[in-house]
Scaffold this motif. Structure first.
Motif, PDB file in Angstrom:
ATOM      1  N   ALA A   1       0.937  -1.103  -0.055  1.00 37.96           N
ATOM      2  CA  ALA A   1       0.079   0.054  -0.140  1.00 37.96           C
ATOM      3  C   ALA A   1       0.816   1.241   0.024  1.00 37.96           C
ATOM      4  CB  ALA A   1      -0.862  -0.036   1.034  1.00 37.96           C
ATOM      5  N   ALA A   2       2.107   0.993   0.632  1.00 36.08           N
ATOM      6  CA  ALA A   2       3.067   2.398   0.807  1.00 36.08           C
ATOM      7  C   ALA A   2       3.473   2.549  -0.623  1.00 36.08           C
ATOM      8  CB  ALA A   2       4.144   2.188   1.911  1.00 36.08           C
ATOM      9  N   ILE A   3       3.837   1.643  -1.381  1.00 35.48           N
ATOM     10  CA  ILE A   3       4.306   1.898  -2.698  1.00 35.48           C
ATOM     11  C   ILE A   3       3.407   2.395  -3.627  1.00 35.48           C
ATOM     12  CG2 ILE A   3       5.542   0.506  -4.725  1.00 35.48           C
ATOM     13  CD1 ILE A   3       6.724  -1.443  -2.545  1.00 35.48           C
ATOM     14  N   LEU A   4       2.091   1.641  -3.543  1.00 39.09           N
ATOM     15  CA  LEU A   4       1.153   2.320  -4.360  1.00 39.09           C
ATOM     16  C   LEU A   4       0.701   3.582  -4.051  1.00 39.09           C
ATOM     17  CD1 LEU A   4      -0.745  -1.007  -4.517  1.00 39.09           C
ATOM     18  CD2 LEU A   4       0.291  -0.146  -6.684  1.00 39.09           C
ATOM     19  N   GLY A   5       0.574   4.127  -2.888  1.00 38.63           N
ATOM     20  CA  GLY A   5      -0.168   5.365  -2.570  1.00 38.63           C
ATOM     21  C   GLY A   5       0.782   6.550  -1.788  1.00 38.63           C
TER      22      GLY A   5
ATOM     23  N   LEU B   1       5.058  -2.019  -8.951  1.00 38.07           N
ATOM     24  CA  LEU B   1       4.156  -1.249  -8.079  1.00 38.07           C
ATOM     25  C   LEU B   1       4.111   0.277  -8.276  1.00 38.07           C
ATOM     26  CD1 LEU B   1       4.232  -3.261  -4.882  1.00 38.07           C
ATOM     27  CD2 LEU B   1       2.282  -3.318  -6.604  1.00 38.07           C
ATOM     28  N   ASN B   2       5.351   0.611  -8.566  1.00 34.84           N
ATOM     29  CA  ASN B   2       5.775   2.137  -8.997  1.00 34.84           C
ATOM     30  C   ASN B   2       4.787   2.277 -10.232  1.00 34.84           C
ATOM     31  OD1 ASN B   2       6.720   4.651  -8.788  1.00 34.84           O
ATOM     32  ND2 ASN B   2       8.181   4.181  -9.976  1.00 34.84           N
ATOM     33  N   GLY B   3       4.766   1.548 -11.209  1.00 35.24           N
ATOM     34  CA  GLY B   3       4.104   2.016 -12.471  1.00 35.24           C
ATOM     35  C   GLY B   3       2.599   1.950 -12.123  1.00 35.24           C
ATOM     36  N   ILE B   4       2.153   1.009 -11.440  1.00 34.76           N
ATOM     37  CA  ILE B   4       0.827   1.099 -11.279  1.00 34.76           C
ATOM     38  C   ILE B   4       0.291   2.361 -10.398  1.00 34.76           C
ATOM     39  CG2 ILE B   4      -1.180  -0.031 -10.011  1.00 34.76           C
ATOM     40  CD1 ILE B   4       0.518  -2.662 -10.525  1.00 34.76           C
ATOM     41  N   GLY B   5       0.991   2.591  -9.226  1.00 32.29           N
ATOM     42  CA  GLY B   5       0.818   3.909  -8.252  1.00 32.29           C
ATOM     43  C   GLY B   5       0.991   5.242  -9.146  1.00 32.29           C
ATOM     44  N   ALA B   6       2.233   5.314 -10.092  1.00 33.59           N
ATOM     45  CA  ALA B   6       2.122   6.398 -10.983  1.00 33.59           C
ATOM     46  C   ALA B   6       0.934   6.699 -11.770  1.00 33.59           C
ATOM     47  CB  ALA B   6       3.558   6.415 -11.532  1.00 33.59           C
ATOM     48  N   LEU B   7       0.617   5.777 -12.511  1.00 36.12           N
ATOM     49  CA  LEU B   7      -0.577   5.733 -13.339  1.00 36.12           C
ATOM     50  C   LEU B   7      -1.833   6.275 -12.662  1.00 36.12           C
ATOM     51  CD1 LEU B   7      -1.433   5.849 -16.197  1.00 36.12           C
ATOM     52  CD2 LEU B   7      -1.973   3.172 -15.820  1.00 36.12           C
ATOM     53  N   GLY B   8      -2.057   5.595 -11.420  1.00 36.60           N
ATOM     54  CA  GLY B   8      -3.321   6.070 -10.702  1.00 36.60           C
ATOM     55  C   GLY B   8      -3.157   7.456 -10.284  1.00 36.60           C
TER      56      GLY B   8
END
Length: 186
Positions: A92-96, A124-131
């Motif tokens: 969750a920290a990496i995503l948010g 996870l950085n890619g998913i979080g960055a896109l979101g």
């Protein structure tokens, strides 16, 4: 002004989101609503900027470790909060982390120093960055819609609204710069 925005808007979004960028991304979303920029391209530019910056800081943390943080007292203070968050909720920290104001730049360094797998972080950085890029740019776009409904003649005031957002964003940036340079409380 329109020519400058359409010519340099996307590179500015990319550069602005490389380090921080909430303010510039909200403004870009607003400009997309006004038709100066394309919302999907704003999101893409913000994704590239934030993803690249976070990857750079992750690898700095991975190679320089805590010594990198020790040289930056304001980051060191924030890193303690980040380590606590990582201990409890790593994924969750990496995503948010981008959504937690004041931890955006320091968190990738801490993540790199903590020994997280580079491949795991990359995904996870890619998913979080896109979101993050989609959410913040869309917020600026919606802000433009709300403002337009409130002021039916927005086109007369759009330059003033844009100027106000830039001035407020600049003031927030200056305040954070000032706050970060203050010595830690004893």
């Amino acid at each position: 002004l329109e020519h400058l925005i359409t010519t340099y808007g996307y590179p500015l979004v990319m550069a602005g989101t490389f380090l921080e960028g909430e303010t510039i991304l909200v403004i870009a979303g607003f400009l997309a609503h006004r038709g100066y920029l394309s919302l999907p391209l704003v999101i893409l530019a913000a994704f590239v900027g934030t993803f690249t910056g976070d990857q750079l800081f992750f690898h700095l943390g991975r190679h320089k470790g805590m010594a990198f943080l020790d040289k930056r007292p304001s980051w060191k203070r924030r890193s303690e909060r980040t380590f606590r968050l990582l201990h409890k909720h790593q994924t969750a920290a990496i995503l948010g982390f981008r959504f937690l104001y004041g931890l955006r730049t320091v968190t990738p360094v801490v993540l790199g120093a903590s020994g997280i797998s580079p491949l795991r972080y990359l995904l996870l950085n890619g998913i979080g960055a896109l979101g993050w890029a989609a959410a913040i740019a869309s917020a600026g776009f919606v802000f433009g819609q709300v403002l337009e409904k409130m002021i039916s003649t927005l086109h007369r005031y759009e330059h003033w609204a844009l100027l106000a957002m830039v001035v407020i964003g600049f003031m927030v940036w200056i305040w954070n710069l000032y706050r970060d340079r203050q010595p830690p409380p004893e």
